[in-house]
Design a protein around this motif. Structure first.
Motif, short mmCIF file in Angstrom:
data_model
loop_
_atom_site.label_atom_id
_atom_site.label_comp_id
_atom_site.label_asym_id
_atom_site.label_seq_id
_atom_site.Cartn_x
_atom_site.Cartn_y
_atom_site.Cartn_z
N ASP A 187 0.84 -1.18 0.00
CA ASP A 187 0.00 0.00 0.00
C ASP A 187 0.89 1.24 0.00
O ASP A 187 2.09 1.17 0.30
N PRO A 188 0.35 2.42 -0.35
CA PRO A 188 1.19 3.62 -0.49
C PRO A 188 2.00 3.97 0.76
O PRO A 188 3.15 4.38 0.66
N VAL A 189 1.38 3.81 1.95
CA VAL A 189 2.11 4.17 3.17
C VAL A 189 3.29 3.23 3.39
O VAL A 189 4.42 3.65 3.66
N THR A 190 3.03 1.92 3.26
CA THR A 190 4.11 0.94 3.46
C THR A 190 5.17 1.09 2.38
O THR A 190 6.37 0.97 2.65
N ARG A 191 4.74 1.35 1.14
CA ARG A 191 5.70 1.55 0.04
C ARG A 191 6.63 2.71 0.35
O ARG A 191 7.85 2.63 0.16
N GLY A 192 6.06 3.81 0.83
CA GLY A 192 6.90 4.96 1.18
C GLY A 192 7.88 4.63 2.28
O GLY A 192 9.05 5.05 2.24
N ALA A 193 7.42 3.85 3.27
CA ALA A 193 8.32 3.47 4.36
C ALA A 193 9.45 2.57 3.86
O ALA A 193 10.60 2.71 4.29
N VAL A 194 9.13 1.64 2.94
CA VAL A 194 10.16 0.77 2.38
C VAL A 194 11.20 1.60 1.62
O VAL A 194 12.41 1.39 1.77
N LEU A 195 10.75 2.55 0.82
CA LEU A 195 11.69 3.39 0.07
C LEU A 195 12.56 4.22 1.01
O LEU A 195 13.75 4.40 0.76
N ASP A 196 11.96 4.71 2.09
CA ASP A 196 12.76 5.45 3.08
C ASP A 196 13.84 4.54 3.68
O ASP A 196 14.99 4.96 3.88
N ARG A 197 13.47 3.27 3.94
CA ARG A 197 14.45 2.35 4.52
C ARG A 197 15.56 2.04 3.52
O ARG A 197 16.73 1.89 3.90
N LEU B 252 9.07 3.12 -11.67
CA LEU B 252 9.95 4.23 -12.05
C LEU B 252 9.88 5.37 -11.05
O LEU B 252 10.86 6.08 -10.82
N ASP B 253 8.71 5.55 -10.44
CA ASP B 253 8.59 6.60 -9.43
C ASP B 253 9.48 6.29 -8.23
O ASP B 253 10.04 7.21 -7.61
N ALA B 254 9.63 5.01 -7.89
CA ALA B 254 10.51 4.63 -6.78
C ALA B 254 11.95 5.03 -7.07
O ALA B 254 12.67 5.51 -6.19
#
Length: 479
Positions: free
Chosen positions: A185-195, A213-215
């Protein structure tokens, strides 16, 4: 300084001589990020495995891969584990591949930590610290009771983060991540990218195999040095600093020909053998030709709902199709982990064609002809699907899974993240084929996805959180 990961002349080929990788060269320094992009079937997953010294069954490797100065190619399994330990780790596209289904997650993490920090009581504190750190860096530090669970008791997102924790617990200098944002989900995806940004910032080199590509843009904007390597047909066709690659946006019309209510669900509840409630009192209806999007955060119960609709998990409540209990083949399910849904020893074509024989009584010749035509529309030519599953990428197997389900001619199709491994073009082909089945055959489609493009044309949305409906689908008037 010695690169943490280097490949020279890296090639891969199938037993019949098909080239999957053709002389790939790359080099990563500590903290560098390499984003490997390209259409489904370009060779991304093959490259990711090869960088670990591995290959799927029936695939041979040539060239050189060195991690921290140690050659990884040419070892037996035990020698490869030793050569790779603490040097390079792997987060696969489907975490079920690396999670042991019969062992609780805690002991597995402790055992992996022991390879880097030693066994026995004297090393207990170091192992505990490594496990706690890995869980925290993977985003699982606040999950109570997590280490006592088996993998099947975790959601898809939790499985993905647990696989990342297993990768990080040995402290590798480089990590290969295959579609690390798939199905989140968007929230978890953002957290993964931050990690991932934090990992790169701390000196861990990352190889990202991705359609997201956005990642890539987000990681590059956060500071790490990101190089993009584009594959096509197993060859490097472009490489350079991360830019802003464009992605094709699907253009589809809304399916027509909607008929009467087909799927009716009342009080659907799923509990584990120990009494834990995974899904509670879900009600929904779905008409012929309509699409219901199921959304919610990781662990909300989306996959559990899909499996219950398909009769794959014990449940209470009622699931009716056309007013009766679903018969054999009436509801088809496309698994999120599509690779595990195929047998290793049979060709993909044979397995895709099989439902037409078993469920519709087609001859083998007719079933193969129909399967080849459908697979070709999905961008999977005959020479590709003649291979065994190990010779196809995750995205190709995902499309083959959808084709197999469609050939059963179900009344209801439940698809769990069916586009998560697709580039823009192949996502469009897949969604167009599903749209065609809705218009022409009256297929009722239940689409579990975090991707806003994939669910853009859904007629209704059902939102789940903690196994409960938070936004129930509003009824759609018959037309």
């Amino acid at each position: 300084m010695t690169p943490v990961l280097r490949a020279a002349g890296l090639s891969a080929h199938t037993a019949d001589g098909a080239v999957l990788l053709d002389g790939v060269d790359l080099e990563l320094a500590a903290g560098a990020v390499l984003a490997v992009v390209g259409p489904s079937g370009a060779g991304k997953s093959t490259l990711g495995l090869a960088l670990l010294g591995e290959a799927n069954p029936g695939i041979g490797l040539a060239g050189s891969v060195r991690a921290g100065g140690t050659e990884l190619l040419g070892h037996d399994p035990a020698g490869l584990r030793t050569a790779r330990a603490g040097r390079v780790g792997h987060l696969p596209q489907h975490p079920g591949v690396v999670l042991d289904p019969v062992r609780r997650t805690g002991p597995v993490l402790d055992e992996l930590a022991a390879t880097a920090h030693g066994r026995g009581r004297a090393h207990r504190a170091a192992r505990d610290t490594a496990v706690a750190s890995a869980l925290e860096r993977a985003g699982l530090g606040a999950e109570p009771g997590l280490l006592r669970r088996f993998p099947h008791q975790l959601s898809g997102g939790q499985q993905q983060r647990m696989a990342l924790a297993q990768t990080l617990v040995t402290g590798p200098g480089a990590v290969v991540l295959d579609e690390p944002t798939t199905g989140l989900d968007p929230v978890t995806r953002g957290a993964v990218l931050d990690r991932l940004c934090t990992l790169a910032g701390s000196g861990t080199a990352l190889v990202l195999l991705t359609h997201d590509l956005d990642a890539i843009r987000r990681i590059a904007a956060a500071g790490p040095t990101v190089e993009v390597l584009e594959l096509h047909g197993g060859r490097v066709v472009r490489r350079g600093p991360a830019g802003a690659p464009a992605e094709v946006t699907p253009a589809r019309g809304r399916p027509a020909g909607v008929g009467a209510a087909l799927l009716a669900v009342r009080g659907l509840t799923v509990r584990t053998g120990s009494g834990v409630t995974l899904l509670s009192d879900v009600d929904l209806t779905l008409e012929r030709g309509r699409c219901l999007a199921v959304v919610g955060p990781s662990g909300a119960g989306k996959t559990t709902l899909g499996r219950a609709l398909a009769g794959l998990v014990p449940h209470s409540g009622r699931v009716l199709v056309d007013g009766t209990e679903p018969g054999r083949g009436t509801v088809q399910y496309v698994h999120q982990d599509c690779r595990s849904a195929f047998l290793d020893h049979r060709s993909v074509l044979d397995q895709v064609a099989r439902p037409a024989v078993l469920l519709r009584g087609s001859s083998h010749a007719d079933a193969h002809t129909e399967a080849l035509a459908l697979l070709d529309r999905l961008g999977l030519p005959g020479e590709t699907v003649a291979r065994r599953p190990g010779g196809l990428s995750g995205g190709q197997l995902q499309r083959a899974s959808v084709a197999r389900a469609l050939l059963a001619r179900p009344s209801v199709l439940v698809a769990d993240e069916p586009t998560s491994a697709q580039d823009g073009e192949h996502r469009r082909l897949l969604l167009d084929e599903l749209g065609h089945a809705r218009r022409e055959d009256g297929l009722a489609l239940v689409l579990v996805s975090h991707d806003p493009v994939t669910i853009a044309d859904a007629d209704r949305t059902l939102a789940l959180a903690d196994g409960r409906t938070t936004v129930p689908p509003e009824p759609v008037p018959a037309v």
